[in-house]
Design an enzyme around this catalytic site. Structure first.
Site, PDB file in Angstrom:
ATOM      1  CD  GLN A   1      -2.808   1.210   2.541  1.00  0.00           C
ATOM      2  OE1 GLN A   1      -3.438   2.499   2.796  1.00  0.00           O
ATOM      3  NE2 GLN A   1      -3.085   0.100   3.088  1.00  0.00           N
TER       4      GLN A   1
ATOM      5  CD  GLU B   1      -1.704   2.103   8.212  1.00  0.00           C
ATOM      6  OE1 GLU B   1      -1.299   2.306   7.002  1.00  0.00           O
ATOM      7  OE2 GLU B   1      -1.714   3.043   9.244  1.00  0.00           O
TER       8      GLU B   1
ATOM      9  CG  ASP C   1       0.397   0.827   4.610  1.00  0.00           C
ATOM     10  OD1 ASP C   1       1.764   0.734   4.872  1.00  0.00           O
ATOM     11  OD2 ASP C   1      -0.333  -0.069   4.920  1.00  0.00           O
TER      12      ASP C   1
ATOM     13  N   GLY D   1      -7.374  20.287  18.792  1.00  0.00           N
ATOM     14  CA  GLY D   1      -7.096  21.691  18.674  1.00  0.00           C
ATOM     15  C   GLY D   1      -7.357  22.719  19.871  1.00  0.00           C
ATOM     16  N   GLY D   2      -7.414  23.915  19.784  1.00  0.00           N
ATOM     17  CA  GLY D   2      -7.777  24.835  20.701  1.00  0.00           C
ATOM     18  C   GLY D   2      -9.317  25.028  20.978  1.00  0.00           C
TER      19      GLY D   2
HETATM   20  N1  CAO Z   1      11.868 -10.093  -9.272  1.00  0.00           N
HETATM   21  C1  CAO Z   1      12.684 -10.918  -8.440  1.00  0.00           C
HETATM   22  N2  CAO Z   1      12.376 -10.777  -7.157  1.00  0.00           N
HETATM   23  C2  CAO Z   1      11.783  -9.777  -6.662  1.00  0.00           C
HETATM   24  C3  CAO Z   1      10.797  -8.842  -7.515  1.00  0.00           C
HETATM   25  C4  CAO Z   1      11.181  -9.136  -8.908  1.00  0.00           C
HETATM   26  N3  CAO Z   1      10.304  -8.405  -9.863  1.00  0.00           N
HETATM   27  N4  CAO Z   1      10.252  -8.084  -6.762  1.00  0.00           N
HETATM   28  C5  CAO Z   1      10.636  -8.240  -5.268  1.00  0.00           C
HETATM   29  N5  CAO Z   1      11.659  -9.399  -5.322  1.00  0.00           N
HETATM   30  C6  CAO Z   1      12.116  -9.938  -4.218  1.00  0.00           C
HETATM   31  C7  CAO Z   1      13.011  -8.855  -3.351  1.00  0.00           C
HETATM   32  O1  CAO Z   1      14.085  -8.869  -4.101  1.00  0.00           O
HETATM   33  C8  CAO Z   1      12.808  -9.759  -1.994  1.00  0.00           C
HETATM   34  O2  CAO Z   1      13.805 -10.618  -2.288  1.00  0.00           O
HETATM   35  P1  CAO Z   1      15.095 -10.813  -0.870  1.00  0.00           P
HETATM   36  O3  CAO Z   1      14.449 -11.101   0.367  1.00  0.00           O
HETATM   37  O4  CAO Z   1      15.673 -12.366  -1.499  1.00  0.00           O
HETATM   38  O5  CAO Z   1      15.935  -9.847  -0.929  1.00  0.00           O
HETATM   39  C9  CAO Z   1      11.683 -10.439  -2.024  1.00  0.00           C
HETATM   40  O6  CAO Z   1      11.112 -10.056  -3.201  1.00  0.00           O
HETATM   41  C10 CAO Z   1      10.755  -9.991  -0.893  1.00  0.00           C
HETATM   42  O7  CAO Z   1      10.610  -8.539  -0.700  1.00  0.00           O
HETATM   43  P2  CAO Z   1      10.136  -8.105   0.638  1.00  0.00           P
HETATM   44  O8  CAO Z   1      11.152  -8.571   1.681  1.00  0.00           O
HETATM   45  O9  CAO Z   1      10.022  -6.387   0.576  1.00  0.00           O
HETATM   46  O10 CAO Z   1       8.408  -8.668   0.549  1.00  0.00           O
HETATM   47  P3  CAO Z   1       7.958  -9.323   1.817  1.00  0.00           P
HETATM   48  O11 CAO Z   1       6.691  -9.684   1.345  1.00  0.00           O
HETATM   49  O12 CAO Z   1       8.676 -10.139   2.731  1.00  0.00           O
HETATM   50  O13 CAO Z   1       7.690  -8.020   3.019  1.00  0.00           O
HETATM   51  C11 CAO Z   1       7.014  -5.802   3.590  1.00  0.00           C
HETATM   52  C12 CAO Z   1       6.434  -7.036   2.613  1.00  0.00           C
HETATM   53  C13 CAO Z   1       5.851  -4.876   3.304  1.00  0.00           C
HETATM   54  C14 CAO Z   1       6.824  -6.109   5.150  1.00  0.00           C
HETATM   55  C15 CAO Z   1       8.229  -5.226   3.206  1.00  0.00           C
HETATM   56  O14 CAO Z   1       8.459  -5.070   1.934  1.00  0.00           O
HETATM   57  C16 CAO Z   1       8.746  -3.900   3.990  1.00  0.00           C
HETATM   58  O15 CAO Z   1       8.699  -4.150   5.368  1.00  0.00           O
HETATM   59  N6  CAO Z   1       8.661  -2.824   3.258  1.00  0.00           N
HETATM   60  C17 CAO Z   1       9.214  -1.686   3.597  1.00  0.00           C
HETATM   61  C18 CAO Z   1       7.956  -0.978   4.520  1.00  0.00           C
HETATM   62  C19 CAO Z   1       6.684  -0.815   3.739  1.00  0.00           C
HETATM   63  O16 CAO Z   1       6.624  -0.213   2.852  1.00  0.00           O
HETATM   64  N7  CAO Z   1       5.622  -1.242   4.604  1.00  0.00           N
HETATM   65  C20 CAO Z   1       4.223  -1.150   4.054  1.00  0.00           C
HETATM   66  C21 CAO Z   1       3.470  -2.323   3.395  1.00  0.00           C
HETATM   67  S1  CAO Z   1       2.117  -1.668   3.009  1.00  0.00           S
HETATM   68  O17 CAO Z   1       1.265  -2.410   4.331  1.00  0.00           O
END
Ligand code: CAO
Length: 415
Positions: A17, A139, A168, A247-248
Site C-alpha cells: 500500500q 500499517e 501506509d 486543537g484549541g
Molecule cells: N523479481 C525478483 N525478485 C523480486 C521481485 C522481482 N520482480 N520483486 C521483489 N522481489 C524480491 C525482493 O528482492 C525480495 O527478495 P530478498 O528477500 O531475497 O531480498 C523479496 O522479493 C521479498 O521482498 P520483501 O521482503 O520486500 O517482501 P515481504 O513480502 O517479505 O515484505 C513488507 C513485505 C511490506 C513487510 C516489506 O516489503 C517492508 O517492510 N517494506 C518496507 C515498509 C513498507 O513499505 N511497508 C508497508 C507495506 S504496506 O502495508
C-alpha cells in the site's frame, strides 16, 4: 490538455500500500508509471482480500490506477539487464521493499548512480536509521511506533489503531512530495538524489499535536481540555483523549436521533468560543451566556463534559443531518459521522471526482477514491489498474527490444 508530470517516467518497484499510494498519485498527475512485478503472482495485494475469485482484488485495483504493468524477474541475469535499461530510461525509481532487498538484488544507490546519475531513488521503509532500521513493517506497526496508537482511544481502554491508513497511505503521500521536490531540485542541479520516508516518521508527523501536548503536560502537569480534567489523574505521558478535539476549540461526539440502533447516528460538535452565545441560545441555555461558570472558555474547561452532555440532550432530538442544518445556520462548527455507505452514495463527492466509478475488464464496475489533490491545469482522469504484465511487450518494445528478444526473455521465464 497536458498533465503536470507529463514526461516524467517512474520505475515503480512498489508493492502493498505505501509505495503504490505514492506512485498512483504521480500517475494521476501525469507521470508514466511502469509497475515492475514478478511473473505469476505480481504484487501480493492482487490476491489479498479478494471478493471475486481469480480477479484482482479491490485492494490492488484501488491503489494502482493509471499505471502500466510489466512482469520481470529481476534476480535473473537477463532480468537485471532489462532493469538496467529501465533505470537508464526512467527519472525516478520508487520502492518499498524490506530493508536491503534492492542492494541484495544488485541495485545499490551507487550502482544506480553509475547507470543514471540523474535518477531519483525514493524509498519507504518502516523505520529510519536506528535500532529498528532492519525491520519489516506494516500499517499498524507504524501507527504504534509513531505515537498514534498510544494517543488514540479512551483513557480506560487499550491503545487503539485508527482506520485511516496513516502509516501506509500517509507515508506514500509524504514520499510523493519528496519526489516532486527532488525533481524540482534536479532542474537546478542536474543530479538525482535519495528520498526516504520512514513510516514511523510519517505517522509521527501526523501526530505532531500530541508531541505538543506531551511538552505542555510536562510543564503544567495537567491537560485542561482533555476529558480526564478535572476529576481524573494524569501520568507522565499524554493520555488518550477519547473524542476530544486536538486543537484549541473543545469538541466531542454527541448522540443524535436513532443512536440506539444506528451506529453512526452521531455528530461532532465544536464548542467554538466565538459561537458560545449562539450555542447557548440554540440549546435553550441562555443563562450560560453571562453565568461566570460558563461565560469564558477558561471557566468552561472544568465543565466541558457537562456542557457536552447538555448539548447532547438537544442533538438527540434530531437526526445528525437536522442537527447539522440547525447548527450551520449559526456557523457553529460541527460534522455528521458519515458511514462509508453514506460517503459512497454522496452525489457531491461523485461530482468532484473524489469518489469515482471505474470499469475493470474482469471485475466490472467498482468505486474508488479519486485524486484528493485537485490541480486546475492538470485534472485527473482515473483509469483502471493494469492486469498483471499487461504492458510487458509494449514497454520492452519502447525500450528498443525486438520481437525476437522479447520472445527469448519469455522462453527464459524472465518476463
Ligand atoms: N523479481 C525478483 N525478485 C523480486 C521481485 C522481482 N520482480 N520483486 C521483489 N522481489 C524480491 C525482493 O528482492 C525480495 O527478495 P530478498 O528477500 O531475497 O531480498 C523479496 O522479493 C521479498 O521482498 P520483501 O521482503 O520486500 O517482501 P515481504 O513480502 O517479505 O515484505 C513488507 C513485505 C511490506 C513487510 C516489506 O516489503 C517492508 O517492510 N517494506 C518496507 C515498509 C513498507 O513499505 N511497508 C508497508 C507495506 S504496506 O502495508
Amino acid at each position: 490538455m497536458t498533465k503536470a508530470l507529463d514526461g516524467v517516467r517512474i520505475l515503480d518497484f512498489t508493492h502493498v500500500q505505501s509505495g503504490p499510494t505514492c506512485t498512483q498519485l504521480l500517475a494521476w498527475f501525469g507521470a508514466d508509471v511502469i509497475k515492475v512485478e514478478r511473473a505469476g503472482e505480481g504484487d501480493a495485494t492482487r490476491g489479498q482480500l479478494r471478493d471475486i475469485p481469480g480477479v484482482d482484488s479491490l485492494y490492488f485495483t484501488m491503489l494502482n490506477h493509471n499505471k502500466r504493468s510489466i512482469t520481470l524477474d529481476t534476480k535473473k541475469p537477463l532480468g537485471k539487464e532489462v532493469l538496467e535499461t529501465l533505470i537508464k530510461d526512467c527519472d525516478v525509481l520508487v520502492e518499498n521493499f524490506a530493508p536491503g532487498a534492492l542492494d541484495r538484488m544488485g541495485f545499490s544507490w551507487e550502482r544506480i548512480q553509475e547507470l543514471n546519475p540523474k535518477m531519483i531513488v525514493a524509498s519507504v521503509k518502516g523505520f529510519g536509521p536506528g535500532p529498528y532500521e532492519h525491520c519489516k513493517v506494516y500499517e499498524n506497526v507504524a501507527q504504534c511506533a509513531g505515537g498514534s496508537a498510544a494517543t488514540t482511544g479512551f483513557d480506560d481502554g487499550p491503545p487503539m489503531v485508527t482506520g485511516a491508513q496513516i502509516g501506509d497511505s500517509g507515508s506514500g503521500l509524504h514520499l510523493a512530495l519528496g519526489i516532486v521536490t527532488a525533481l524540482y531540485q534536479r532542474t537546478q542541479t542536474g543530479r538525482g538524489q535519495k528520498v526516504l520516508t520512514s513510516m514511523q516518521d510519517a505517522v509521527l508527523n501526523l501526530c505532531r499535536v500530541k508531541l505538543r501536548d506531551q511538552q505542555r503536560l510536562e510543564r503544567t502537569g495537567v491537560m485542561e481540555e482533555y476529558p480526564q480534567y478535572p476529576n481524573g489523574t494524569f501520568g507522565d505521558s499524554v493520555p488518550r483523549a477519547g473524542n476530544a478535539s486536538g486543537g484549541g476549540q473543545p469538541g466531542w461526539i454527541l448522540k443524535c436521533k436513532g443512536w440506539e440502533t444506528d451506529p453512526n447516528a452521531y455528530i461532532y460538535f465544536v464548542a467554538q468560543a466565538p459561537a458560545w452565545g449562539v450555542i447557548c441560545r440554540v440549546i435553550g441555555k441562555e443563562e450560560w451566556i453571562s453565568h461566570p461558570d460558563y461565560a469564558t472558555p477558561r471557566a468552561r474547561l472544568p465543565r466541558l463534559m457537562e456542557i457536552f452532555a447538555t448539548v447532547e440532550e438537544w442533538t438527540k432530538t434530531m437526526t445528525k443531518f437536522q442537527a447539522m442544518d440547525e447548527m450551520n445556520q449559526f456557523d457553529i462548527p460541527c460534522g455528521p459521522i458519515l458511514s462509508m455507505k453514506e460517503i459512497a452514495e454522496e452525489p457531491s463527492l461523485r461530482a468532484t471526482g473524489t469518489i469515482v466509478e471505474v470499469d475493470h475488464p474482469e471485475r466490472g464496475k467498482y468505486l474508488t477514491v479519486g485524486n484528493p489533490i485537485k490541480l486546475s491545469d492538470s485534472p485527473t482522469e482515473v483509469e483502471r489498474s493494469p492486469l498483471l504484465g499487461e504492458h510487458t511487450e509494449q514497454v520492452l518494445a519502447q525500450l528498443g527490444y525486438t520481437g525476437e528478444q522479447i520472445a527469448h526473455l519469455r522462453s527464459e521465464h524472465v518476463i
